[in-house]
Design a protein around this motif. Structure first.
Motif, PDB file in Angstrom:
ATOM      1  N   VAL A 425       1.099  -1.389  -0.091  1.00  0.00           N
ATOM      2  CA  VAL A 425      -0.067  -0.099   0.040  1.00  0.00           C
ATOM      3  C   VAL A 425       1.057   1.218   0.060  1.00  0.00           C
ATOM      4  CG1 VAL A 425      -1.779   1.321   1.336  1.00  0.00           C
ATOM      5  CG2 VAL A 425      -2.026  -1.036   1.030  1.00  0.00           C
ATOM      6  N   SER A 426       2.025   1.296   0.771  1.00  0.00           N
ATOM      7  CA  SER A 426       3.115   2.243   0.855  1.00  0.00           C
ATOM      8  C   SER A 426       3.548   2.565  -0.409  1.00  0.00           C
ATOM      9  CB  SER A 426       3.901   2.176   1.772  1.00  0.00           C
ATOM     10  OG  SER A 426       4.971   3.082   1.826  1.00  0.00           O
ATOM     11  N   ASP A 427       3.844   1.346  -1.152  1.00  0.00           N
ATOM     12  CA  ASP A 427       4.477   1.514  -2.769  1.00  0.00           C
ATOM     13  C   ASP A 427       3.332   2.372  -3.498  1.00  0.00           C
ATOM     14  OD1 ASP A 427       6.875   0.823  -1.828  1.00  0.00           O
ATOM     15  OD2 ASP A 427       6.651  -1.442  -2.514  1.00  0.00           O
ATOM     16  N   SER A 428       2.221   1.843  -3.477  1.00  0.00           N
ATOM     17  CA  SER A 428       1.268   2.232  -4.314  1.00  0.00           C
ATOM     18  C   SER A 428       0.798   3.648  -4.257  1.00  0.00           C
ATOM     19  CB  SER A 428      -0.039   1.317  -4.242  1.00  0.00           C
ATOM     20  OG  SER A 428      -0.689   1.618  -2.930  1.00  0.00           O
ATOM     21  N   ILE A 429       0.577   4.237  -2.903  1.00  0.00           N
ATOM     22  CA  ILE A 429       0.479   5.309  -2.544  1.00  0.00           C
ATOM     23  C   ILE A 429       1.646   6.483  -3.160  1.00  0.00           C
ATOM     24  CG2 ILE A 429      -0.063   7.114  -0.820  1.00  0.00           C
ATOM     25  CD1 ILE A 429      -1.473   4.874   0.694  1.00  0.00           C
ATOM     26  N   LYS A 430       2.836   5.905  -2.955  1.00  0.00           N
ATOM     27  CA  LYS A 430       3.899   6.753  -3.262  1.00  0.00           C
ATOM     28  C   LYS A 430       3.768   7.640  -4.696  1.00  0.00           C
ATOM     29  CE  LYS A 430       7.693   5.383  -1.612  1.00  0.00           C
ATOM     30  NZ  LYS A 430       8.915   4.696  -1.253  1.00  0.00           N
ATOM     31  N   LYS A 431       3.853   8.862  -4.788  1.00  0.00           N
ATOM     32  CA  LYS A 431       3.817   9.473  -6.102  1.00  0.00           C
ATOM     33  C   LYS A 431       5.047   9.822  -6.768  1.00  0.00           C
ATOM     34  CE  LYS A 431      -0.890  11.396  -5.341  1.00  0.00           C
ATOM     35  NZ  LYS A 431      -1.833  12.615  -5.110  1.00  0.00           N
ATOM     36  N   SER A 432       6.195   9.810  -6.040  1.00  0.00           N
ATOM     37  CA  SER A 432       7.386  10.306  -6.508  1.00  0.00           C
ATOM     38  C   SER A 432       8.425   9.879  -5.414  1.00  0.00           C
ATOM     39  CB  SER A 432       7.584  11.624  -6.555  1.00  0.00           C
ATOM     40  OG  SER A 432       7.491  12.428  -5.587  1.00  0.00           O
ATOM     41  N   ASP A 433       9.657   9.451  -5.794  1.00  0.00           N
ATOM     42  CA  ASP A 433      10.832   9.021  -5.158  1.00  0.00           C
ATOM     43  C   ASP A 433      11.369  10.355  -4.302  1.00  0.00           C
ATOM     44  OD1 ASP A 433      12.634   7.471  -4.053  1.00  0.00           O
ATOM     45  OD2 ASP A 433      13.788   7.263  -5.723  1.00  0.00           O
ATOM     46  N   SER A 434      10.777  10.486  -3.311  1.00  0.00           N
ATOM     47  CA  SER A 434      11.275  11.632  -2.433  1.00  0.00           C
ATOM     48  C   SER A 434      11.137  11.422  -0.919  1.00  0.00           C
ATOM     49  CB  SER A 434      10.431  12.707  -2.855  1.00  0.00           C
ATOM     50  OG  SER A 434       9.097  12.724  -2.337  1.00  0.00           O
ATOM     51  N   TYR A 435      11.850  12.007  -0.202  1.00  0.00           N
ATOM     52  CA  TYR A 435      11.717  11.721   1.561  1.00  0.00           C
ATOM     53  C   TYR A 435      10.246  12.081   1.719  1.00  0.00           C
ATOM     54  CZ  TYR A 435      16.690  11.358   1.020  1.00  0.00           C
ATOM     55  OH  TYR A 435      18.051  11.112   0.503  1.00  0.00           O
ATOM     56  N   MET A 436       9.786  13.197   1.310  1.00  0.00           N
ATOM     57  CA  MET A 436       8.377  13.486   1.904  1.00  0.00           C
ATOM     58  C   MET A 436       7.433  12.289   1.457  1.00  0.00           C
ATOM     59  SD  MET A 436       5.201  14.650   0.773  1.00  0.00           S
ATOM     60  CE  MET A 436       5.283  15.532  -0.825  1.00  0.00           C
ATOM     61  N   TRP A 437       7.503  11.708   0.243  1.00  0.00           N
ATOM     62  CA  TRP A 437       6.599  10.525   0.028  1.00  0.00           C
ATOM     63  C   TRP A 437       6.985   9.223   0.577  1.00  0.00           C
ATOM     64  CZ3 TRP A 437       1.795  10.829  -1.374  1.00  0.00           C
ATOM     65  CH2 TRP A 437       1.298  12.128  -2.133  1.00  0.00           C
ATOM     66  N   ASP A 438       8.212   8.986   0.660  1.00  0.00           N
ATOM     67  CA  ASP A 438       8.585   8.011   1.566  1.00  0.00           C
ATOM     68  C   ASP A 438       7.861   7.751   2.800  1.00  0.00           C
ATOM     69  OD1 ASP A 438      10.244   6.882  -0.119  1.00  0.00           O
ATOM     70  OD2 ASP A 438      12.035   7.717   0.745  1.00  0.00           O
ATOM     71  N   PHE A 439       7.784   9.305   3.595  1.00  0.00           N
ATOM     72  CA  PHE A 439       7.189   9.205   4.991  1.00  0.00           C
ATOM     73  C   PHE A 439       5.622   9.426   4.668  1.00  0.00           C
ATOM     74  CE2 PHE A 439       5.059  12.454   7.696  1.00  0.00           C
ATOM     75  CZ  PHE A 439       5.245  11.843   8.764  1.00  0.00           C
ATOM     76  N   ARG A 440       5.087  10.049   3.836  1.00  0.00           N
ATOM     77  CA  ARG A 440       3.733  10.090   3.700  1.00  0.00           C
ATOM     78  C   ARG A 440       3.010   8.897   3.322  1.00  0.00           C
ATOM     79  NH1 ARG A 440       1.650  14.239   6.311  1.00  0.00           N
ATOM     80  NH2 ARG A 440       2.323  16.319   6.070  1.00  0.00           N
TER      81      ARG A 440
END
Length: 490
Positions: A425-440
């Protein structure tokens, strides 16, 4: 040998020196402060020593189960794997454990439980040692060894609680189960391991763990004595016939308290499995997102969150298990439905605090840890109480099978899927390869835990509706028209 000799496979390998002794020559009877417990064939002192040994092995099991979470950032960096593959480490282990549990449950209800555990723990020790020699290009080998160590835990977890059940009754049994399940939070302290690099961690932990495992086998063989099944509960001999495995499963499926409490425990396993693997990584990513920590670009990574989370897990686990047992014991004087109500309250109270801990991660580190502390305390109230429910709503000759059934279902729908599901689910939500999206992305996926905890509370509330009737049926069980299995000599 009589086919109805239910103690044939439970004859102690080593007898206690004082067992079977009558009054002394001076006419004064030997002190027998625990006459009721002598029916198990094990002295009171020996029984307590056996619980200590079982607790030690349970601690080893949970140390191994939760070790990976403590160094997850290092593992991801060392093997260059994604969140989804990281989640597979726990999923593969739990799947192996889950698949083998029914086999050991079947064997545990029919053969000498001590020897079964000895074989399983010895195999676990060998596989753990083998994991010491895995290189970064062989992630598949790490997955394989994680799967094989499930053999040891399956052989132990399905059987050990039933031995405690045959050694103690009533409040003493509840107290001993609470001590036994202290191993869960204390074992999770292994999350806080902070070796400087993955290879050094793997070698150090695996070698040390293998030695402890071999020590466990020695203690099992020479110290643990097989108690007579059901004798401590003064059950009539005709109620202790073994029935076929299919008859056992059908009976368990017709037991509402067992089925509903198993579903409730499944939600506990789901939440616990998710937090065990992902909470330290989530806290680390929150620190990177807020600028409090540096990203992990080269091992060793900053594992301070793992250390703190491990400390919280130990403290909250001890507080939760203790408070759950004590609240349940006091509430039993007012209602026979105390146990499932305590379990329901624990999950329903844990849900909002887990939600707040996830949402406050980017705003206040202190608040996050406070909410984690409260959430895990309430979550831990279930462990010993759920085990006690199973033991008093299921007859002695089906308890290992019941433990196995509960393990399969709770892991199949619980912590076998939750770590991988959270990662996917985390991988599917991630919109870009950034530290912000790693966390969000990980933050959003972990919110699923709060929802599952509420569902679990509902299952335990439903259990409370049936608990009185099912306990009465188990205590007054009379076999009728069931297929009887012959007892095989060991």
């Amino acid at each position: 040998m009589s086919l109805t000799d239910v103690s044939a496979d439970t004859t102690p390998f080593f007898s206690d020196d004082n067992e079977g002794e009558g009054p002394t020559d001076n006419g004064v009877g030997s002190p027998q402060p625990e006459e009721e417990e002598s029916a198990s064939g094990v002295s009171d002192r020996r029984a307590k020593v056996i619980v200590v040994v079982l607790c030690y092995i349970n601690l080893l099991n949970y140390m191994d189960r939760f070790t990976v979470a403590g160094v997850l950032p290092d593992i991801e960096q060392f093997f260059s794997i994604s969140d989804g593959k990281s989640g597979l480490l726990q999923t593969v282990f739990i799947c192996s454990y889950m698949i083998l549990a029914p086999l050991f449950g079947y064997l545990g209800d029919r053969y000498n439980r001590k020897y079964i555990m000895c074989v399983g723990i010895f195999f676990w020790s060998l596989v753990t040692l083998a994991s010491s020699f895995i290189g970064k290009e062989h992630f598949w080998a790490l997955l394989l060894t994680r799967g094989l160590v499930g053999v040891g835990e399956a052989s132990y977890s399905t059987i050990a609680p039933t031995i405690i059940a045959d050694l103690f009754v009533k409040e003493m049994r509840t107290n001993m189960l609470s001590i036994f399940y202290f191993a869960i939070p204390v074992g999770r302290w292994d999350n806080a391991q902070t070796y400087t690099q993955w290879k050094y961690w793997c070698l150090g932990y695996s070698h040390f763990s293998s030695v402890l495992g071999l020590l466990a086998v020695i203690l099992l063989f020479f110290v643990v004595q097989e108690p007579k099944r059901g004798a401590i509960e003064a059950r009539p001999e005709h109620t202790l016939h073994r029935t076929s495995w299919m008859t056992d499963i059908k009976a368990l499926c017709r037991n509402p308290s067992f089925v509903l409490s198993t579903f409730g425990f499944t939600t506990v396993a789901f939440v616990t499995g998710s937090l065990a693997l992902w909470a330290p990584a989530f806290l680390f990513r929150a620190g990177v997102f807020t600028g409090e920590k540096q990203p992990c670009l080269k091992a060793p990574c900053d594992n301070s969150d793992s250390v703190l989370f491990g400390i919280i897990t130990v403290v909250t686990g001890i507080l939760g298990v203790t408070s759950g047992v004590q609240v349940s014991k006091k509430l039993r004087t007012r209602t026979p439905r105390a146990d499932p109500l305590v379990c329901a309250a624990g999950l329903l109270l844990a849900a909002p605090f887990l939600y707040l801990s996830i949402m406050f991660a980017q705003a206040s580190t202190v608040a996050t840890y406070v909410f984690i502390f409260l959430g895990e305390t309430f979550l831990s109230m279930n462990w010993a109480v759920v085990a006690d429910i199973l033991l008093y709503v299921v007859i002695p000759t089906r308890r290992s099978t019941a433990e196995a059934f509960q393990i399969v279902l709770s892991h199949l729908l619980g912590d076998a899927v939750s770590p991988y599901l959270i990662g996917v689910v985390s991988d599917s939500i991630k919109k870009s390869d950034s530290y912000m999206w790693d966390f969000r992305s990980l933050q959003m996926s972990l919110l699923l835990c709060s929802f599952v905890a509420v569902v679990g509370g509902a299952f335990f509330l439903a259990t409370a509706l049936f608990i009185e009737k099912d306990r009465h049926l188990a205590e007054n069980y009379v076999p009728s028209g069931e297929q009887i299995e012959p007892v095989l000599e060991q």
